[in-house]
Design an enzyme around this catalytic site. Structure first.
Site, PDB file in Angstrom:
ATOM      1  N   ASP A  43       0.857  -1.531  -0.160  1.00 22.76           N
ATOM      2  CA  ASP A  43      -0.126  -0.097   0.057  1.00 22.76           C
ATOM      3  C   ASP A  43       0.726   1.093   0.011  1.00 22.76           C
ATOM      4  OD1 ASP A  43      -2.302   1.486   0.255  1.00 22.76           O
ATOM      5  OD2 ASP A  43      -2.548   1.165   2.178  1.00 22.76           O
ATOM      6  N   HIS A  60       2.540   3.590  -9.022  1.00 26.95           N
ATOM      7  CA  HIS A  60       2.558   2.009  -9.009  1.00 26.95           C
ATOM      8  C   HIS A  60       3.775   1.774  -9.882  1.00 26.95           C
ATOM      9  CE1 HIS A  60      -1.543   2.209  -7.685  1.00 26.95           C
ATOM     10  NE2 HIS A  60      -2.064   2.874  -8.643  1.00 26.95           N
ATOM     11  N   LEU A 154      11.203 -20.058  -5.611  1.00 22.38           N
ATOM     12  CA  LEU A 154      10.126 -19.348  -4.814  1.00 22.38           C
ATOM     13  C   LEU A 154       8.871 -19.284  -5.520  1.00 22.38           C
ATOM     14  CD1 LEU A 154       9.136 -16.961  -2.839  1.00 22.38           C
ATOM     15  CD2 LEU A 154      10.047 -15.348  -4.521  1.00 22.38           C
TER      16      LEU A 154
HETATM   17  C1  FPP Z   1      -2.158   0.361  -3.278  1.00 23.09           C
HETATM   18  O1  FPP Z   1      -1.697   1.687  -3.232  1.00 23.09           O
HETATM   19  C2  FPP Z   1      -1.495  -0.465  -4.404  1.00 23.09           C
HETATM   20  C3  FPP Z   1      -2.223  -1.087  -5.344  1.00 23.09           C
HETATM   21  C4  FPP Z   1      -3.645  -0.774  -5.201  1.00 23.09           C
HETATM   22  C5  FPP Z   1      -1.505  -1.724  -6.379  1.00 23.09           C
HETATM   23  C6  FPP Z   1      -0.507  -2.457  -5.895  1.00 23.09           C
HETATM   24  C7  FPP Z   1       0.278  -2.478  -7.291  1.00 23.09           C
HETATM   25  C8  FPP Z   1       1.713  -2.408  -7.407  1.00 23.09           C
HETATM   26  C9  FPP Z   1       2.698  -2.574  -6.268  1.00 23.09           C
HETATM   27  C10 FPP Z   1       2.324  -2.601  -8.898  1.00 23.09           C
HETATM   28  C11 FPP Z   1       1.770  -3.343  -9.453  1.00 23.09           C
HETATM   29  C12 FPP Z   1       1.912  -4.747  -9.385  1.00 23.09           C
HETATM   30  C13 FPP Z   1       2.303  -5.547 -10.377  1.00 23.09           C
HETATM   31  C14 FPP Z   1       2.462  -7.142  -9.792  1.00 23.09           C
HETATM   32  C15 FPP Z   1       2.540  -5.373 -11.669  1.00 23.09           C
HETATM   33  P1  FPP Z   1      -2.665   2.865  -3.406  1.00 23.09           P
HETATM   34  O2  FPP Z   1      -2.609   3.151  -4.805  1.00 23.09           O
HETATM   35  O3  FPP Z   1      -3.906   2.171  -2.542  1.00 23.09           O
HETATM   36  O4  FPP Z   1      -1.731   3.801  -2.635  1.00 23.09           O
HETATM   37  P2  FPP Z   1      -2.711   5.033  -1.593  1.00 23.09           P
HETATM   38  O5  FPP Z   1      -3.203   4.291  -0.397  1.00 23.09           O
HETATM   39  O6  FPP Z   1      -1.414   5.885  -0.923  1.00 23.09           O
HETATM   40  O7  FPP Z   1      -3.376   5.743  -2.746  1.00 23.09           O
END
Ligand code: FPP
Length: 266
Positions: A43, A60, A154
């Protein structure tokens, strides 16, 4: 093995120095008690981007870089399973532009990384309603799963269009169908039975759950499987999450006393 892995990893071009802190941290890890299965709620990508005045999609993208390093470290530590929450059943509510950016990143990650993942014996798998992902994402996922299917290192398990409640609904529906057909005796249903109907039927429950960016929520992640998992929460935003943080989480995990509802000396 542990004493050499950071040097090895850095030797491959990460460019980061091995600090005395890291050496000490690594030395304090007990290789015999590593978590078998680590789950991560990655997150904070949006906040990381906002802090820099960047579009969320770039947060992201930075999150993918963090993931790449953590996968490498897990591989080198010989962790068996890493489950990462990449897209939830609720994430469709985000602006279409962000959903598209996330899907494109997934495709790019899988296509670009699959050879490196295979070179490191990583096997890619997934949990979630992946059949509802855009066709290009489904195709890239299938390619990565197929190409890596014989790897014995893994297991990188990506939670994609995953929701813990949706998973339980699907499991209950399937069980109900089989009860109706006379294939399952309701009285014989126990916790192991339920476990076999979940997406994670092939995986042990996570030993350690990491959530970044300071929130204290499960967010519909692995609701059944986290029953006795140790939680490690950090305010660090996911794109800033470094191998050092994971090492800290593991050391902390190894200092916990896991009782699974019992008591230690009985
Ligand atoms: C939460 O951050 C994260 C996500 C909803 C997506 C997680 C994705 C990645 C780490 C990258 C993509 C993964 C792959 C496998 C390609 P948020 O956007 O909710 O952050 P915020 O809470 O600060 O808004």
């Amino acid at each position: 093995m542990l004493n050499n892995f950071l040097k090895l990893w850095r030797g491959k071009g990460s460019g980061l120095p091995v600090t005395a802190d890291e050496e000490a941290l690594i030395a304090s890890i007990d290789p015999a008690r590593l978590p078998k299965h680590i789950a991560i709620i990655m997150d904070g990508n949006g906040r990381w981007a906002k802090k820099r005045g960047l579009p969320r999609a770039l947060g992201h993208r930075a999150g993918v870089d963090a993931l790449r390093n953590i996968v490498k470290l897990c591989r080198q530590l010989e962790i068996e399973y890493l489950t990462c929450y990449a897209f939830s059943t609720e994430n469709w509510k985000r602006p279409p532009k962000e959903v598209t950016a996330l899907m494109n990143l997934l495709v790019e990650f899988l296509q670009k990384e699959i050879d490196e993942l295979c070179a490191n014996y990583v096997r890619v798998s997934s949990i979630g309603r992946t059949e509802e992902l855009p066709p290009a994402a489904q195709k890239a996922l299938q390619m990565a799963v197929n190409k890596s299917s014989n790897n014995n290192g893994l297991i990188l398990n990506l939670a994609l269009n995953y929701g813990g409640r949706a998973e339980l609904v699907e499991a209950v529906r399937q069980l109900a169908r089989e009860v109706k057909q006379g294939l399952v005796d309701p009285e014989a249903i126990d916790e192991n039975t339920i476990g076999r109907y979940l997406y994670t039927s092939e995986l042990p429950d996570p030993d350690l759950l990491i959530r970044t960016s300071g929130d204290f929520r499960i967010s519909n992640f692995l609701l059944w499987q986290l029953a006795y998992t140790e939680f490690w929460l950090t305010p660090v935003l996911w794109p800033d999450f470094k191998p050092l943080h994971l090492l800290n989480a593991i050391v902390d995990y190894q200092n916990r006393e896991r009782r699974f509802g019992g008591i230690k000396d009985f």
